[in-house]
Design an enzyme around this catalytic site. Structure first.
Site, short mmCIF file in Angstrom:
data_model
loop_
_atom_site.label_atom_id
_atom_site.label_comp_id
_atom_site.label_asym_id
_atom_site.label_seq_id
_atom_site.Cartn_x
_atom_site.Cartn_y
_atom_site.Cartn_z
N GLU A 1 7.07 -9.71 0.35
CA GLU A 1 6.33 -8.64 1.01
C GLU A 1 5.08 -9.22 1.66
OE1 GLU A 1 7.24 -4.55 -0.84
OE2 GLU A 1 5.77 -5.51 -2.11
N GLY B 1 2.40 -1.00 4.21
CA GLY B 1 1.72 0.25 4.53
C GLY B 1 1.06 0.26 5.90
N TRP C 1 7.07 3.89 -5.74
CA TRP C 1 6.32 5.12 -5.41
C TRP C 1 4.81 4.90 -5.46
CZ3 TRP C 1 9.14 9.37 -8.81
CH2 TRP C 1 10.46 9.52 -8.34
N GLU D 1 -0.72 -5.27 -4.26
CA GLU D 1 -1.84 -4.41 -4.65
C GLU D 1 -2.40 -4.83 -6.01
OE1 GLU D 1 0.22 -0.74 -3.85
OE2 GLU D 1 0.23 -1.35 -1.75
P1 PGA Z 1 5.39 0.12 2.25
O1 PGA Z 1 5.13 -0.56 0.81
O2 PGA Z 1 6.88 0.28 2.39
O3 PGA Z 1 4.66 1.42 2.20
O4 PGA Z 1 4.84 -0.82 3.27
C1 PGA Z 1 5.98 -1.53 0.30
C2 PGA Z 1 5.47 -2.02 -1.03
O5 PGA Z 1 4.24 -2.16 -1.18
O6 PGA Z 1 6.24 -2.30 -1.97
#
Ligand code: PGA
Length: 249
Positions: free
Chosen positions: A168, A174, A10, A98
């Protein structure tokens, strides 16, 4: 056959009150099942409320998005792994892009957090992924394998055997862009080979999840790709009905 894993990250969304409402709706749309593993990662401040809402649903794992590597002390604003465990989490997300790129956390910090998680009785979803310039330079696998090996460097082989890995690509998070199923398969295969080298004597069953702009429209094709054992979903997990649809893929 291995159970697929569906994880909802989230991020910094859904405080305690919203978490209560979200989970009420989600549980109505997602009856208990034992053919898949579900994980939900709310913000730390919503963990206790989420744990209470999920108290009769031990088919759904609760996770913490981030932990500090120390057990306690003068670290204003941080959350320790034992506190997350106490609040109901059983798994920690470590190495999310992030954390790496917005908060400047490198391989060493990621490794310390993985070790701290296990010390507190949490398992780990270790996130790895390359930036677009690294992909353009053809260094995707080198970057991902460096992050992977560093992340597990302080774990015992028995602990490594309990983690999940999430691939990822940073450029897919995002952005609405996803890796193709073929791209994901290639990286997941490299991750699996590297894990087998580290935990050579074990019959490894580590789930390798794909994450980055997963939606209810692309979830099935990504999950059908060879070597993709699950999905880590950010934005599309913020709506409880959409998330229930994806988690039933
Ligand atoms: P997203 O994020 O599905 O909004 O691209 C995935 C994540 O950062 O775990």
């Amino acid at each position: 056959m291995k159970k697929p894993v569906f994880a909802a990250n989230w991020k910094m969304n859904l405080g305690p009150q919203e978490t209560r409402e979200y989970l009420k709706t989600f549980l109505e749309h997602f009856p208990r099942t034992d053919d898949r593993t579900l994980m939900i990662f709310p913000p730390a401040i919503s963990l206790v409320v989420a744990g209470f809402a999920l108290r009769e649903r031990n088919d759904i794992m609760l996770g913490v998005q981030n932990i500090h590597w120390e057990e306690k002390g003068a670290f204003t604003g941080e959350n320790a792994a034992p506190m997350a465990r106490d609040a109901g989490a059983t798994v920690a997300l470590v190495g999310h892009s992030e954390r790496r790129h917005t908060f400047g956390e490198g391989d060493e910090i990621t490794a310390k957090k993985c070790a701290a998680a296990f010390k507190a009785g949490l398992t780990v979803v270790l996130c790895v992924g390359e930036k677009i310039e690294e992909r353009d330079r053809n260094t995707t696998q080198a970057v991902v394998l460096r992050q992977l090996k560093a992340g597990i460097s302080r774990l015992t082989p028995a602990q490594v055997a309990q983690i999940a890995v999430a691939y990822e690509p940073v450029w897919a998070i995002g952005t609405g862009r996803t890796a193709t199923p073929d791209d994901a398969t290639a990286v997941h295969s490299a991750i699996r080979r590297a894990l087998k080298e580290v935990v050579a004597h074990r019959n490894l069953d580590i789930p390798i999840l794909y994450g980055g702009s997963v939606s209810k429209d692309n979830a099935a094709s990504l999950l059908a790709a060879p070597e993709v054992d699950g999905l880590l979903v950010g934005g599309a997990s913020l709506d409880p009905e959409t998330w229930a649809t994806i988690a039933r893929t």
